[in-house]
Scaffold this active site. Structure first.
Site, PDB file in Angstrom:
ATOM      1  N   ARG A 186       0.810  -1.225   0.000  1.00  0.00           N
ATOM      2  CA  ARG A 186       0.000   0.000   0.000  1.00  0.00           C
ATOM      3  C   ARG A 186       0.840   1.271   0.000  1.00  0.00           C
ATOM      4  NH1 ARG A 186      -5.598  -1.021   3.228  1.00  0.00           N
ATOM      5  NH2 ARG A 186      -6.194  -2.920   2.107  1.00  0.00           N
TER       6      ARG A 186
ATOM      7  N   ASP B 202     -14.702  10.089  11.504  1.00  0.00           N
ATOM      8  CA  ASP B 202     -13.682   9.142  11.063  1.00  0.00           C
ATOM      9  C   ASP B 202     -12.333   9.836  11.172  1.00  0.00           C
ATOM     10  OD1 ASP B 202     -13.898   6.332   9.360  1.00  0.00           O
ATOM     11  OD2 ASP B 202     -12.041   7.403   8.980  1.00  0.00           O
TER      12      ASP B 202
END
Length: 270
Positions: free
Chosen positions: A35, A139
């Site tokens: 990633r 979030d």
């Protein structure tokens, strides 16, 4: 692909744990490499060592947030775990909540928050709640919050939404936007989003009648899970419902909770 050395991996995991409580064991090294590697190449850096220096720097201008976004998986869809929404409806009726206040504490792209909004809008139309209901979605990822605020989703993510709700609460795209839907403004005006790190002190956001904290505890080790849950539960009214993911097991916390169903708990009144 640039190589991720063991010592550099430990630096990354230590930084993520210290900053946001993200627990990454040795088995996650290939995931971290896959990633972050393309990002490092895109930035034209020599390797992971340079990248660690960047995201650890006091002069970092947002790259740490990019790394967080890349390392946290945000797979989600509308009306995930539908039995939880059935319990939410039962709770609103049983407690005669006329203006429910609900917190989606790990809201990701907003699928959960807008699923709740569709349910509450239905109840409002039936005269069972007032028009003053509200939902807060939070979030840690700025990227997903920006997306949530736009409220645009691929149709596939709404595969569990009833056709009536799709027609009533969604706008279908055409032309270049074919295959996408946007949540209608009449629903969006009840939902607000904000950035929040659950591993840091929480200001007074509530109190809320219901809190959803689903599918985020898997990222934390046991001590951090306990701290996060207790911190979140300070914002829940005594007697309110608390939801976690059905696969996340028992809630480890100091706050008294009564199990109601799989992933559903009631905060015990003092």
């Amino acid at each position: 692909m640039v190589e991720l050395r063991d010592d550099t991996y430990r630096q990354i995991t230590g930084l993520m744990y210290q900053t946001m409580g993200l627990s990454l064991g040795d088995s996650k090294k290939p995931l971290v490499s896959s990633r972050l590697g393309p990002r490092i190449q895109r930035l034209g850096m020599g390797g992971f060592e340079d990248y660690v220096a960047l995201i650890s720097s006091d002069h970092d201008e947002g790259e740490f947030q990019v790394a967080v976004d890349l390392l946290t998986t945000n797979e989600t869809y509308f009306f995930r775990e539908p039995e939880h929404f059935a319990w939410l409806e039962k709770e609103i009726e049983a407690q005669h909540l006329k203006a429910p206040s609900i917190w989606s504490a790990a809201s990701s792209f907003g699928d959960e928050a807008f699923s709740i909004a569709m349910l509450l809008a239905d109840l409002q139309q039936k005269g069972r709640i007032s028009p003053t209901w509200s939902i807060l979605g939070t979030d840690i990822s700025d990227r997903v919050l920006r997306s949530a605020s736009q409220a645009i989703y691929p149709e596939e993510r709404l595969r569990h939404v009833a056709p009536r709700r799709l027609k009533q609460y969604c706008l279908r795209g055409d032309g270049d936007a074919e295959g996408l839907v946007q949540i209608q403004p009449k629903l969006r005006e009840h939902v607000r989003f904000g950035q929040l790190n659950l591993c840091r002190p929480i200001e007074d956001l509530g109190p809320f009648d219901v809190i959803f904290l689903r599918n985020v505890l898997i990222y934390f080790d046991v001590p951090t899970k306990r701290e996060v849950v207790d911190r979140v539960l300070t914002q829940l009214k005594p007697g309110g419902l608390f939801f976690i993911g059905s696969a996340e097991g028992r809630v480890a916390c100091g706050t008294p909770l009564k199990p109601i169903a799989t992933g559903v708990f009631r905060k015990v009144a003092a």
